[in-house]
Design an enzyme around this catalytic site. Structure first.
Site, short mmCIF file in Angstrom:
data_model
loop_
_atom_site.label_atom_id
_atom_site.label_comp_id
_atom_site.label_asym_id
_atom_site.label_seq_id
_atom_site.Cartn_x
_atom_site.Cartn_y
_atom_site.Cartn_z
CE LYS A 1 -3.96 -2.24 2.19
NZ LYS A 1 -5.06 -2.05 3.14
CE1 TYR B 1 -9.37 -3.09 -0.09
CE2 TYR B 1 -8.48 -1.23 -1.30
CZ TYR B 1 -8.30 -2.33 -0.47
OH TYR B 1 -7.03 -2.67 -0.05
CG ASN C 1 -3.78 -2.49 6.52
OD1 ASN C 1 -3.63 -2.09 5.37
ND2 ASN C 1 -4.70 -3.37 6.85
CG HIS D 1 -5.49 -6.33 -0.19
ND1 HIS D 1 -6.68 -6.30 0.49
CD2 HIS D 1 -5.65 -7.22 -1.20
CE1 HIS D 1 -7.54 -7.14 -0.10
NE2 HIS D 1 -6.93 -7.71 -1.12
CD GLU E 1 -8.90 -9.15 -3.60
OE1 GLU E 1 -9.81 -8.85 -2.81
OE2 GLU E 1 -7.80 -9.59 -3.21
P1 CMP Z 1 -7.34 -4.74 3.42
O1 CMP Z 1 -6.78 -6.09 3.72
O2 CMP Z 1 -6.77 -4.01 2.26
O3 CMP Z 1 -8.93 -4.87 3.20
C1 CMP Z 1 -9.81 -3.81 3.46
C2 CMP Z 1 -9.16 -2.66 4.13
O4 CMP Z 1 -10.01 -1.75 4.78
C3 CMP Z 1 -8.26 -3.16 5.22
O5 CMP Z 1 -7.15 -3.82 4.70
C4 CMP Z 1 -7.96 -1.88 6.00
O6 CMP Z 1 -6.88 -1.15 5.48
C5 CMP Z 1 -9.24 -1.09 5.77
N1 CMP Z 1 -10.01 -1.02 7.01
C6 CMP Z 1 -10.57 -2.03 7.67
N2 CMP Z 1 -11.18 -1.58 8.78
C7 CMP Z 1 -10.96 -0.24 8.81
C8 CMP Z 1 -11.33 0.80 9.70
N3 CMP Z 1 -12.05 0.54 10.80
N4 CMP Z 1 -10.93 2.07 9.41
C9 CMP Z 1 -10.23 2.31 8.28
N5 CMP Z 1 -9.85 1.36 7.39
C10 CMP Z 1 -10.21 0.11 7.67
#
Ligand code: CMP
Length: 140
Positions: free
Chosen positions: A11, A51, A114, A117, A128
């Site tokens: 990311k 998403y 984070n 993904h 995906e």
């Molecule tokens: P990812 O594995 O990319 O899949 C969906 C993403 O949504 C997740 O990682 C997080 O980065 C994001 N996400 C999930 N929960 C939250 C939250 N409470 N606030 C902001 N982003 C979120």
């Protein structure tokens, strides 16, 4: 039967913080074979489509804006039981809850930013991967 492929994105936060190489290295050392790889940037529309399953979630707008805020790396990875194995390698979605030694524990700052993904099912791994890669871009 569990599939042998999963999909990942490194990311914008991880790219911006200079962790692209370290994360690819971590993935390879964890036993995954990279079968497709791309450095690119999502438009707001691309991120919204990718998403779409989270459309009703309160964080959808933030997620879409964030994921289109800078370049990402997209990759298809191969390993036995790939989806589950990769989710163990990256750790919990919230990096404060991720196990020691996982990619998110090492490189992520927050639940939104984070670092990586990882697909949550074989079906989504296929969808995906196809979002980013043509068949000829996947090296068997
Ligand atoms: P990812 O594995 O990319 O899949 C969906 C993403 O949504 C997740 O990682 C997080 O980065 C994001 N996400 C999930 N929960 C939250 C939250 N409470 N606030 C902001 N982003 C979120």
């Amino acid at each position: 039967m569990a599939g042998k492929r999963t999909f990942t994105m490194i990311k914008p936060d991880a790219i911006g913080n200079g962790f692209m190489g370290a994360i690819i290295d971590h993935i390879i050392k964890a036993g995954f074979k990279v079968v497709a790889l791309k450095y690119t940037r999502l438009t707001v529309e691309d991120a919204g489509k990718f998403y779409e399953i989270h459309k009703e979630r309160p964080f959808y707008g933030e997620l879409v804006n964030y994921m289109s805020s800078g370049p990402i790396v997209a990759a298809i990875l191969e390993k036995e039981n790939a989806v589950e194995a990769f989710r163990k390698t990256i750790g919990a979605t919230d990096p404060t809850k991720a196990d020691e030694g996982t990619i998110r524990k090492l490189y992520a700052k927050s639940i939104a930013a984070n670092a990586v993904h990882g697909s949550d099912s074989d079906e989504n791994a296929g969808i995906e991967g196809s979002f980013f890669f043509a068949k000829r871009e996947i090296c068997e």
